[in-house]
Design a protein around this motif. Sequence first.
Motif, PDB file in Angstrom:
ATOM      1  N   CYS A 265      41.034  44.491  44.519  1.00 44.73           N
ATOM      2  CA  CYS A 265      41.980  44.739  43.433  1.00 44.73           C
ATOM      3  C   CYS A 265      41.258  45.149  42.145  1.00 44.73           C
ATOM      4  CB  CYS A 265      42.816  43.490  43.161  1.00 44.73           C
ATOM      5  SG  CYS A 265      43.739  42.878  44.579  1.00 44.73           S
ATOM      6  N   LEU A 266      39.962  44.880  42.067  1.00 48.01           N
ATOM      7  CA  LEU A 266      39.205  45.149  40.850  1.00 48.01           C
ATOM      8  C   LEU A 266      38.283  46.353  40.989  1.00 48.01           C
ATOM      9  CD1 LEU A 266      38.165  41.445  40.086  1.00 48.01           C
ATOM     10  CD2 LEU A 266      40.311  42.623  39.528  1.00 48.01           C
ATOM     11  N   SER A 267      38.328  47.032  42.127  1.00 49.99           N
ATOM     12  CA  SER A 267      37.388  48.131  42.379  1.00 49.99           C
ATOM     13  C   SER A 267      37.536  49.254  41.373  1.00 49.99           C
ATOM     14  CB  SER A 267      37.584  48.656  43.799  1.00 49.99           C
ATOM     15  OG  SER A 267      37.282  47.657  44.749  1.00 49.99           O
ATOM     16  N   ARG A 268      38.758  49.587  41.021  1.00 45.43           N
ATOM     17  CA  ARG A 268      38.969  50.688  40.072  1.00 45.43           C
ATOM     18  C   ARG A 268      38.309  50.386  38.726  1.00 45.43           C
ATOM     19  NH1 ARG A 268      42.775  54.463  40.593  1.00 45.43           N
ATOM     20  NH2 ARG A 268      44.005  53.108  41.986  1.00 45.43           N
ATOM     21  N   GLU A 269      38.513  49.172  38.219  1.00 47.72           N
ATOM     22  CA  GLU A 269      37.923  48.804  36.935  1.00 47.72           C
ATOM     23  C   GLU A 269      36.406  48.686  37.041  1.00 47.72           C
ATOM     24  OE1 GLU A 269      37.924  47.856  32.855  1.00 47.72           O
ATOM     25  OE2 GLU A 269      39.473  48.717  34.173  1.00 47.72           O
ATOM     26  N   CYS A 270      35.921  48.150  38.139  1.00 51.81           N
ATOM     27  CA  CYS A 270      34.467  48.059  38.332  1.00 51.81           C
ATOM     28  C   CYS A 270      33.837  49.440  38.416  1.00 51.81           C
ATOM     29  CB  CYS A 270      34.156  47.260  39.602  1.00 51.81           C
ATOM     30  SG  CYS A 270      34.546  45.498  39.508  1.00 51.81           S
ATOM     31  N   ASP A 282      35.235  39.018  32.334  1.00 47.88           N
ATOM     32  CA  ASP A 282      36.314  39.392  31.418  1.00 47.88           C
ATOM     33  C   ASP A 282      37.676  39.046  32.004  1.00 47.88           C
ATOM     34  OD1 ASP A 282      34.538  40.276  29.541  1.00 47.88           O
ATOM     35  OD2 ASP A 282      34.762  42.409  29.990  1.00 47.88           O
ATOM     36  N   LEU A 283      37.825  39.261  33.308  1.00 49.71           N
ATOM     37  CA  LEU A 283      39.107  38.939  33.935  1.00 49.71           C
ATOM     38  C   LEU A 283      39.333  37.433  33.953  1.00 49.71           C
ATOM     39  CD1 LEU A 283      41.552  40.235  35.300  1.00 49.71           C
ATOM     40  CD2 LEU A 283      40.400  39.945  37.493  1.00 49.71           C
ATOM     41  N   TYR A 284      38.290  36.678  34.168  1.00 50.08           N
ATOM     42  CA  TYR A 284      38.375  35.214  34.101  1.00 50.08           C
ATOM     43  C   TYR A 284      38.851  34.774  32.720  1.00 50.08           C
ATOM     44  CZ  TYR A 284      36.326  30.574  33.113  1.00 50.08           C
ATOM     45  OH  TYR A 284      36.102  29.295  32.693  1.00 50.08           O
ATOM     46  N   ALA A 285      38.229  35.314  31.667  1.00 49.42           N
ATOM     47  CA  ALA A 285      38.618  34.933  30.308  1.00 49.42           C
ATOM     48  C   ALA A 285      40.044  35.389  30.001  1.00 49.42           C
ATOM     49  CB  ALA A 285      37.641  35.542  29.296  1.00 49.42           C
ATOM     50  N   ALA A 286      40.408  36.565  30.479  1.00 52.62           N
ATOM     51  CA  ALA A 286      41.757  37.083  30.244  1.00 52.62           C
ATOM     52  C   ALA A 286      42.807  36.220  30.940  1.00 52.62           C
ATOM     53  CB  ALA A 286      41.848  38.528  30.733  1.00 52.62           C
ATOM     54  N   ALA A 287      42.509  35.788  32.155  1.00 47.45           N
ATOM     55  CA  ALA A 287      43.444  34.938  32.885  1.00 47.45           C
ATOM     56  C   ALA A 287      43.582  33.572  32.206  1.00 47.45           C
ATOM     57  CB  ALA A 287      42.973  34.766  34.330  1.00 47.45           C
ATOM     58  N   PHE A 288      42.465  33.037  31.707  1.00 46.79           N
ATOM     59  CA  PHE A 288      42.517  31.753  31.003  1.00 46.79           C
ATOM     60  C   PHE A 288      43.312  31.890  29.703  1.00 46.79           C
ATOM     61  CE2 PHE A 288      39.403  28.027  31.780  1.00 46.79           C
ATOM     62  CZ  PHE A 288      40.444  27.120  31.712  1.00 46.79           C
ATOM     63  N   GLU A 313      47.769  34.251  39.646  1.00 44.37           N
ATOM     64  CA  GLU A 313      47.132  34.956  40.766  1.00 44.37           C
ATOM     65  C   GLU A 313      47.792  36.312  40.994  1.00 44.37           C
ATOM     66  OE1 GLU A 313      45.844  34.161  45.423  1.00 44.37           O
ATOM     67  OE2 GLU A 313      46.891  32.605  44.272  1.00 44.37           O
ATOM     68  N   PHE A 314      49.107  36.352  40.899  1.00 39.81           N
ATOM     69  CA  PHE A 314      49.818  37.626  41.055  1.00 39.81           C
ATOM     70  C   PHE A 314      49.399  38.616  39.980  1.00 39.81           C
ATOM     71  CE2 PHE A 314      53.343  40.424  39.943  1.00 39.81           C
ATOM     72  CZ  PHE A 314      53.638  41.002  41.171  1.00 39.81           C
ATOM     73  N   SER A 315      49.363  38.169  38.727  1.00 40.96           N
ATOM     74  CA  SER A 315      48.977  39.052  37.629  1.00 40.96           C
ATOM     75  C   SER A 315      47.536  39.525  37.758  1.00 40.96           C
ATOM     76  CB  SER A 315      49.162  38.340  36.280  1.00 40.96           C
ATOM     77  OG  SER A 315      50.515  37.991  36.066  1.00 40.96           O
ATOM     78  N   THR A 316      46.649  38.634  38.192  1.00 38.66           N
ATOM     79  CA  THR A 316      45.236  38.986  38.314  1.00 38.66           C
ATOM     80  C   THR A 316      45.020  40.048  39.380  1.00 38.66           C
ATOM     81  OG1 THR A 316      44.600  36.755  37.624  1.00 38.66           O
ATOM     82  CG2 THR A 316      42.930  38.054  38.742  1.00 38.66           C
ATOM     83  N   LYS A 317      45.773  39.964  40.457  1.00 35.59           N
ATOM     84  CA  LYS A 317      45.599  40.921  41.552  1.00 35.59           C
ATOM     85  C   LYS A 317      46.376  42.220  41.333  1.00 35.59           C
ATOM     86  CE  LYS A 317      44.756  37.408  45.107  1.00 35.59           C
ATOM     87  NZ  LYS A 317      45.246  36.803  46.373  1.00 35.59           N
ATOM     88  N   LYS A 318      47.561  42.116  40.764  1.00 34.90           N
ATOM     89  CA  LYS A 318      48.430  43.294  40.646  1.00 34.90           C
ATOM     90  C   LYS A 318      48.354  43.967  39.282  1.00 34.90           C
ATOM     91  CE  LYS A 318      50.011  42.600  44.782  1.00 34.90           C
ATOM     92  NZ  LYS A 318      49.591  43.484  45.892  1.00 34.90           N
ATOM     93  N   LYS A 319      48.001  43.197  38.229  1.00 39.30           N
ATOM     94  CA  LYS A 319      47.978  43.759  36.879  1.00 39.30           C
ATOM     95  C   LYS A 319      46.701  43.386  36.133  1.00 39.30           C
ATOM     96  CE  LYS A 319      53.006  43.170  36.638  1.00 39.30           C
ATOM     97  NZ  LYS A 319      54.126  42.523  35.888  1.00 39.30           N
ATOM     98  N   PRO A 320      45.539  43.610  36.751  1.00 34.53           N
ATOM     99  CA  PRO A 320      44.298  43.219  36.068  1.00 34.53           C
ATOM    100  C   PRO A 320      44.062  43.998  34.778  1.00 34.53           C
ATOM    101  CG  PRO A 320      43.815  44.543  38.012  1.00 34.53           C
ATOM    102  CD  PRO A 320      45.265  44.210  38.064  1.00 34.53           C
ATOM    103  N   LYS A 321      44.452  45.263  34.772  1.00 38.95           N
ATOM    104  CA  LYS A 321      44.249  46.091  33.579  1.00 38.95           C
ATOM    105  C   LYS A 321      45.050  45.549  32.402  1.00 38.95           C
ATOM    106  CE  LYS A 321      44.149  50.934  32.120  1.00 38.95           C
ATOM    107  NZ  LYS A 321      44.415  52.339  32.546  1.00 38.95           N
ATOM    108  N   LEU A 323      45.965  42.398  31.913  1.00 44.66           N
ATOM    109  CA  LEU A 323      45.315  41.176  31.445  1.00 44.66           C
ATOM    110  C   LEU A 323      44.093  41.497  30.592  1.00 44.66           C
ATOM    111  CD1 LEU A 323      45.388  38.767  34.541  1.00 44.66           C
ATOM    112  CD2 LEU A 323      46.652  38.528  32.405  1.00 44.66           C
ATOM    113  N   LEU A 324      43.304  42.474  31.033  1.00 42.03           N
ATOM    114  CA  LEU A 324      42.096  42.846  30.295  1.00 42.03           C
ATOM    115  C   LEU A 324      42.433  43.422  28.921  1.00 42.03           C
ATOM    116  CD1 LEU A 324      39.997  44.373  33.209  1.00 42.03           C
ATOM    117  CD2 LEU A 324      39.552  42.228  31.988  1.00 42.03           C
ATOM    118  N   LYS A 325      43.522  44.166  28.842  1.00 42.23           N
ATOM    119  CA  LYS A 325      43.946  44.693  27.540  1.00 42.23           C
ATOM    120  C   LYS A 325      44.375  43.564  26.613  1.00 42.23           C
ATOM    121  CE  LYS A 325      45.340  49.428  28.710  1.00 42.23           C
ATOM    122  NZ  LYS A 325      46.473  50.406  28.740  1.00 42.23           N
ATOM    123  N   SER A 326      44.996  42.548  27.170  1.00 44.65           N
ATOM    124  CA  SER A 326      45.404  41.400  26.362  1.00 44.65           C
ATOM    125  C   SER A 326      44.176  40.685  25.804  1.00 44.65           C
ATOM    126  CB  SER A 326      46.233  40.432  27.216  1.00 44.65           C
ATOM    127  OG  SER A 326      46.569  39.280  26.490  1.00 44.65           O
TER     128      SER A 326
END
Length: 375
Positions: A265-270, A282-288, A313-321, A323-326
């Motif tokens: 789910c994170l391949s595009r951003e990586c 960054d995704l960890y901090a965004a999710a927290f 978990e749903f947001s992290t997998k389906k909407k990681p971008k 979360l990162l913008k937040s």
Amino acid sequence: MSGGAGGSERPEERQRFPPPGKSPPISALRQNGLLQSFMQGAGQPAGAEISEELRRAQEEWEAVEEIQSGLGGTSASASPPISFNEALQYFQTADLSECRVRAGPCALALSRGVVLKKVRVTVRRQGLAALVRFLFGPPRLQPQLQGERELALAMAQCGLDDNERVHMRILQTIYKKLTCSRLGCPRYGAHWEELGFQGADPGTDLRGTGMLGLMQMLYFVMDAQTLPLAQEIFKLSQHETQNFPFCIMSVNITRIVIQALREECLSRECNRRQQVIAVLNDLYAAAFLQLYRLWKWQHKTLADSGFLLKELEFSTKKKPKQLLKSLEAYVNRGPAAGGLQRPSSASGGSRPHEEIDFTGVCDPQVELEGEARLI
């Protein structure tokens, strides 16, 4: 300490010295006026004999601090905090052959000298799911980044080792940063429960995330941009009614991030950033951050934790971008400028709550159909 034949005692003396038979804590000794005067004398001109005496006294005082911290002669309080980059360099050069997932979609993995058969770097899909993934799914991780992904998964398979100095420094740094303490703490004890572990040994709570769970906590508290957020979340975790186990919650978020990585789910951003571990952090901090906002402003409690973690978990997998913008917006504004303000819209408030066991969320599920897979 006695005031003479009449037994009189001045009030300041009663405050300054403990009752007979009791040893004062270090914090109390530091407030002792006589001791402070003695220590301040080190900066005053004096003869060589007095200077040497003060030097020896200072060494003895530091030794007392080490004993008070419960760490003996190799006191972690004497060791400087370890940065995330220094800890990462250690793992990059360390022998992780017992926990590294080797090159390729499948590889042999070792755990304590026992072959666990094949461990998958990515989730295997079959039939229609594989076709849908091929046609509409995210891109695969570029070859030059696969080594970094394997390192992250190897850290997730690496357990906390008392004999590894870097492991202990990571643990102590997390403790000091969250508690704002200069002294270290014993390796085992009830003080870890105050940080949000389930017992006296933090290592037992890292199942499914290993040292990656501690590394992400280390990143959280050592990065100047996320430290204020970490401290605010830790403060909320101590709330009278909204309390939650901070470190266990952190481990659960790392578990979610690992799942997102394995499901690509994170391949595009990586691929876009040409980084893997930085994206995970960054995704960890965004999710927290997302969890903190919902927990605080919707007045959540432990009874809501299961539902919130599933939503996260749903947001992290389906909407990681998203979360990162937040997180980026939070960093740009900063906590003092309203970076932790109430979210404009509440999500999922009408759905039923679902109880969850924190430990169970972290336990890796193993399928015994000819191979062991990380879930």
